[in-house]
Design a protein around this motif. Structure first.
Motif, PDB file in Angstrom:
ATOM      1  N   ASN A  98      42.629  33.937  42.028  1.00 41.81           N
ATOM      2  CA  ASN A  98      41.481  34.077  42.920  1.00 41.81           C
ATOM      3  C   ASN A  98      41.490  35.442  43.612  1.00 41.81           C
ATOM      4  O   ASN A  98      40.450  36.095  43.755  1.00 41.81           O
ATOM      5  CB  ASN A  98      41.490  32.956  43.954  1.00 41.81           C
ATOM      6  N   LYS A  99      42.668  35.897  44.010  1.00 38.03           N
ATOM      7  CA  LYS A  99      42.799  37.207  44.661  1.00 38.03           C
ATOM      8  C   LYS A  99      42.371  38.331  43.724  1.00 38.03           C
ATOM      9  O   LYS A  99      41.667  39.268  44.134  1.00 38.03           O
ATOM     10  CB  LYS A  99      44.248  37.415  45.108  1.00 38.03           C
ATOM     11  N   LEU A 100      42.779  38.234  42.470  1.00 40.51           N
ATOM     12  CA  LEU A 100      42.425  39.260  41.493  1.00 40.51           C
ATOM     13  C   LEU A 100      40.918  39.322  41.274  1.00 40.51           C
ATOM     14  O   LEU A 100      40.334  40.404  41.124  1.00 40.51           O
ATOM     15  CB  LEU A 100      43.132  38.993  40.168  1.00 40.51           C
ATOM     16  N   ILE A 101      40.288  38.162  41.266  1.00 40.55           N
ATOM     17  CA  ILE A 101      38.837  38.118  41.045  1.00 40.55           C
ATOM     18  C   ILE A 101      38.070  38.576  42.279  1.00 40.55           C
ATOM     19  O   ILE A 101      37.134  39.386  42.192  1.00 40.55           O
ATOM     20  CB  ILE A 101      38.408  36.692  40.633  1.00 40.55           C
ATOM     21  N   GLN A 102      38.487  38.089  43.461  1.00 40.38           N
ATOM     22  CA  GLN A 102      37.744  38.375  44.681  1.00 40.38           C
ATOM     23  C   GLN A 102      38.032  39.767  45.241  1.00 40.38           C
ATOM     24  O   GLN A 102      37.102  40.461  45.696  1.00 40.38           O
ATOM     25  CB  GLN A 102      38.074  37.309  45.742  1.00 40.38           C
TER      26      GLN A 102
ATOM     27  N   LYS B 247      38.315  42.569  41.900  1.00 38.51           N
ATOM     28  CA  LYS B 247      37.060  42.572  41.134  1.00 38.51           C
ATOM     29  C   LYS B 247      37.324  42.706  39.625  1.00 38.51           C
ATOM     30  O   LYS B 247      36.679  43.467  38.915  1.00 38.51           O
ATOM     31  CB  LYS B 247      36.142  43.705  41.585  1.00 38.51           C
ATOM     32  N   THR B 248      38.300  41.957  39.143  1.00 36.88           N
ATOM     33  CA  THR B 248      38.660  42.039  37.734  1.00 36.88           C
ATOM     34  C   THR B 248      37.582  41.408  36.851  1.00 36.88           C
ATOM     35  O   THR B 248      36.921  40.443  37.238  1.00 36.88           O
ATOM     36  CB  THR B 248      40.009  41.354  37.479  1.00 36.88           C
ATOM     37  N   HIS B 249      37.429  41.974  35.654  1.00 35.98           N
ATOM     38  CA  HIS B 249      36.421  41.504  34.704  1.00 35.98           C
ATOM     39  C   HIS B 249      36.979  40.464  33.738  1.00 35.98           C
ATOM     40  O   HIS B 249      36.217  39.703  33.137  1.00 35.98           O
ATOM     41  CB  HIS B 249      35.892  42.686  33.896  1.00 35.98           C
ATOM     42  N   VAL B 250      38.294  40.464  33.542  1.00 32.92           N
ATOM     43  CA  VAL B 250      38.963  39.541  32.636  1.00 32.92           C
ATOM     44  C   VAL B 250      40.372  39.321  33.172  1.00 32.92           C
ATOM     45  O   VAL B 250      40.938  40.206  33.816  1.00 32.92           O
ATOM     46  CB  VAL B 250      38.981  40.102  31.190  1.00 32.92           C
TER      47      VAL B 250
ATOM     48  N   VAL C 264      39.868  28.227  38.469  1.00 28.25           N
ATOM     49  CA  VAL C 264      39.364  29.388  39.207  1.00 28.25           C
ATOM     50  C   VAL C 264      38.493  30.266  38.316  1.00 28.25           C
ATOM     51  O   VAL C 264      37.382  30.656  38.700  1.00 28.25           O
ATOM     52  CB  VAL C 264      40.541  30.213  39.775  1.00 28.25           C
ATOM     53  N   THR C 265      38.974  30.588  37.112  1.00 26.31           N
ATOM     54  CA  THR C 265      38.230  31.494  36.236  1.00 26.31           C
ATOM     55  C   THR C 265      36.946  30.851  35.707  1.00 26.31           C
ATOM     56  O   THR C 265      35.926  31.532  35.563  1.00 26.31           O
ATOM     57  CB  THR C 265      39.102  31.964  35.060  1.00 26.31           C
ATOM     58  N   GLU C 266      36.983  29.557  35.434  1.00 16.87           N
ATOM     59  CA  GLU C 266      35.777  28.875  34.969  1.00 16.87           C
ATOM     60  C   GLU C 266      34.713  28.874  36.059  1.00 16.87           C
ATOM     61  O   GLU C 266      33.532  29.134  35.797  1.00 16.87           O
ATOM     62  CB  GLU C 266      36.094  27.444  34.536  1.00 16.87           C
ATOM     63  N   ARG C 267      35.125  28.591  37.274  1.00 19.53           N
ATOM     64  CA  ARG C 267      34.188  28.583  38.394  1.00 19.53           C
ATOM     65  C   ARG C 267      33.572  29.964  38.624  1.00 19.53           C
ATOM     66  O   ARG C 267      32.384  30.097  38.919  1.00 19.53           O
ATOM     67  CB  ARG C 267      34.892  28.097  39.669  1.00 19.53           C
ATOM     68  N   ALA C 268      34.406  31.008  38.443  1.00 22.71           N
ATOM     69  CA  ALA C 268      33.921  32.371  38.673  1.00 22.71           C
ATOM     70  C   ALA C 268      33.188  32.945  37.468  1.00 22.71           C
ATOM     71  O   ALA C 268      32.521  33.984  37.582  1.00 22.71           O
ATOM     72  CB  ALA C 268      35.104  33.274  39.028  1.00 22.71           C
ATOM     73  N   GLY C 269      33.302  32.280  36.311  1.00 28.63           N
ATOM     74  CA  GLY C 269      32.683  32.808  35.103  1.00 28.63           C
ATOM     75  C   GLY C 269      33.372  34.067  34.615  1.00 28.63           C
ATOM     76  O   GLY C 269      32.720  35.052  34.268  1.00 28.63           O
ATOM     77  N   ILE C 270      34.719  34.029  34.575  1.00 31.07           N
ATOM     78  CA  ILE C 270      35.527  35.165  34.141  1.00 31.07           C
ATOM     79  C   ILE C 270      36.365  34.733  32.938  1.00 31.07           C
ATOM     80  O   ILE C 270      37.062  33.716  32.998  1.00 31.07           O
ATOM     81  CB  ILE C 270      36.474  35.630  35.275  1.00 31.07           C
ATOM     82  N   PRO C 271      36.331  35.472  31.824  1.00 34.62           N
ATOM     83  CA  PRO C 271      37.179  35.086  30.687  1.00 34.62           C
ATOM     84  C   PRO C 271      38.663  35.200  31.016  1.00 34.62           C
ATOM     85  O   PRO C 271      39.092  36.141  31.686  1.00 34.62           O
ATOM     86  CB  PRO C 271      36.785  36.070  29.582  1.00 34.62           C
ATOM     87  N   GLN C 272      39.420  34.216  30.558  1.00 35.52           N
ATOM     88  CA  GLN C 272      40.865  34.175  30.788  1.00 35.52           C
ATOM     89  C   GLN C 272      41.571  34.018  29.456  1.00 35.52           C
ATOM     90  O   GLN C 272      41.202  33.184  28.631  1.00 35.52           O
ATOM     91  CB  GLN C 272      41.224  32.997  31.695  1.00 35.52           C
TER      92      GLN C 272
ATOM     93  N   ASN D  96      30.453  43.150  31.655  1.00 34.17           N
ATOM     94  CA  ASN D  96      29.902  41.863  32.070  1.00 34.17           C
ATOM     95  C   ASN D  96      30.750  40.741  31.481  1.00 34.17           C
ATOM     96  O   ASN D  96      30.976  40.707  30.265  1.00 34.17           O
ATOM     97  CB  ASN D  96      28.458  41.730  31.587  1.00 34.17           C
ATOM     98  N   PRO D  97      31.264  39.834  32.314  1.00 31.24           N
ATOM     99  CA  PRO D  97      32.187  38.792  31.829  1.00 31.24           C
ATOM    100  C   PRO D  97      31.639  37.960  30.673  1.00 31.24           C
ATOM    101  O   PRO D  97      32.380  37.637  29.742  1.00 31.24           O
ATOM    102  CB  PRO D  97      32.429  37.937  33.074  1.00 31.24           C
ATOM    103  N   LYS D  98      30.346  37.636  30.716  1.00 26.67           N
ATOM    104  CA  LYS D  98      29.769  36.838  29.631  1.00 26.67           C
ATOM    105  C   LYS D  98      29.744  37.636  28.328  1.00 26.67           C
ATOM    106  O   LYS D  98      30.043  37.106  27.248  1.00 26.67           O
ATOM    107  CB  LYS D  98      28.355  36.386  29.988  1.00 26.67           C
ATOM    108  N   ASP D  99      29.397  38.923  28.422  1.00 24.20           N
ATOM    109  CA  ASP D  99      29.402  39.768  27.223  1.00 24.20           C
ATOM    110  C   ASP D  99      30.816  39.880  26.650  1.00 24.20           C
ATOM    111  O   ASP D  99      31.012  39.852  25.431  1.00 24.20           O
ATOM    112  CB  ASP D  99      28.873  41.159  27.563  1.00 24.20           C
TER     113      ASP D  99
END
Length: 386
Positions: A96-100, A103-106, A122-130, A333-336
């Protein structure tokens, strides 16, 4: 008149500085837009620290190579590391710290399966590939999570390969499992049981232990009394080494097996003579006669003055997979990125030729059945993915 000239000069200087500042901001913004931020979570301290430290070194090596040779196209890779100590709660907080904050993309996370299961929320909720280069628990890719990928060989593949080898190559019929009580161990226990039934063998005992335990003799005595010819361990190297020693102390004549979670030089060091002959699965051997492996090992040794571990090799490949994805997507973009990861193909890497199935498992992974001989893991057999 002189005052007016001075004022004009001052205004001109201010204008020039302002233009330069705007240009600098524009350049910084452009540079920032072409930086892919990768969050990395792993145990850099605690009981599985060697795995996390090996992961970090390999990732740093891969990033330096990729950036230097522009293998991600116009993109520069940057890594942010967090230590989770192998603890699921700390791991999810680190993710969560890395994402918030970073601002990591993956995210590359984690090594311990229980930690990865926590991070996935955490990553699924944020929409970040793991991507997990170390966690092998089967349940990780069985939950329909569209954001998770795995570059380790999953436990179902490993369990099947080990039981099949025990039957067809060694002629063993009466088996016991001895697994850690956490998510990783119990996933392994279930898969071993399924494979034992599939190949028509007998499971005579299936005790468990807690991580951190020191005395395993009661469970081992039970296994001995029930006539097991082999014990299949599913846990980490510290407990596996202790169990090996206590098997030897009790004079139990069995073949020991294990999975990739314990594939570390520490197992050989801590297990000593008792670990000799232990058979286990992994995806990487530093002395393999494969050009990509030789190249990686040479560069790793030159930089760190030691041999890489399997978890490091898988993490190294993971960074190259990410670089390929951002180059093809030309987007952070995480989805891309997720969509580009799903289409991974055509890469020849250290541990195989990666390709992900619908669940996110790497089905191009090379699985090796190895045996501890002296101070090394020696290849017995290479197994293709089913």
């Amino acid at each position: 008149m002189l005052k007016k000239s001075k004022r004009k000069l001052v205004l001109l200087i201010v204008l020039i500085l302002s233009v330069n500042a705007l240009a600098a901001c524009s350049n910084n913004q452009s540079s920032s837009e072409n930086v892919l931020r990768i969050g990395v979570v792993g145990p850099e301290s605690g009981g599985s620290a060697q795995l996390g430290q090996g992961q970090r070194r390999a990732i740093e090596l891969a990033i330096s190579e990729i950036n230097e040779n522009k293998l991600a196209g116009e993109w520069t890779l940057e890594a942010f590391f967090e230590d989770d100590e192998g603890n699921p709660t700390k791991s999810s907080s680190a993710t969560n710290k890395l994402i918030q904050e970073s601002k990591t993309h993956v995210v590359i996370a984690a090594i311990n399966s229980s930690a990865t299961l926590a991070d996935m929320v955490v990553t699924e909720r944020a929409g970040i590939p793991q991507i997990t280069p170390g966690s092998t628990g089967a349940s990780i890719t069985e939950q329909g999570n569209e954001w998770i990928f795995r570059t380790a060989a999953n436990d179902a593949f490993q369990a099947d390969a080990l039981i099949k080898y025990a039957k067809e190559e060694l002629g063993l019929t009466k088996l016991a499992t001895f697994t850690s009580a956490d998510d990783y161990g119990q996933s392994g226990a279930k898969l071993l049981k399924n494979a034992i039934e599939k190949y028509g063998l007998e499971l005579v005992d299936a005790p468990t232990y807690n991580n951190g335990d020191k005395d395993f003799k009661p469970q081992l005595i039970s296994i001995k009394e029930k006539g097991a010819q082999a014990i299949f361990l599913w846990g980490l190297y510290t407990e596996a080494a202790l169990i090996s020693n206590q098997v030897q102390q009790l004079g139990i004549d069995v073949q020991l097996f294990g999975a990739s979670g314990m594939a570390s030089a520490k197992l050989i060091e801590l297990g000593g003579d008792a670990a000799q002959g232990l058979i286990l699965t992994q995806t990487f051997l530093p002395d393999a006669d494969i050009p990509k492996v030789k190249e990686f090992v040479e560069k790793y040794k030159e930089k760190y003055n030691e041999s890489p571990i399997p978890h490091g090799a898988q993490a190294y490949d993971t960074v190259y997979i990410i670089a390929d994805a951002v180059r093809k997507a030309n987007s952070s973009n995480p989805k891309d990125l997720r969509d580009a990861l799903r289409k991974t193909e055509g890469l020849e890497l250290v541990t195989g030729n990666p390709a992900f199935n619908e669940q996110g498992d790497d089905i191009g992974k090379r699985l090796l059945i190895t045996e501890i001989r002296g101070n090394e893991f020696k290849l017995i057999k290479a197994v293709e993915n089913n």
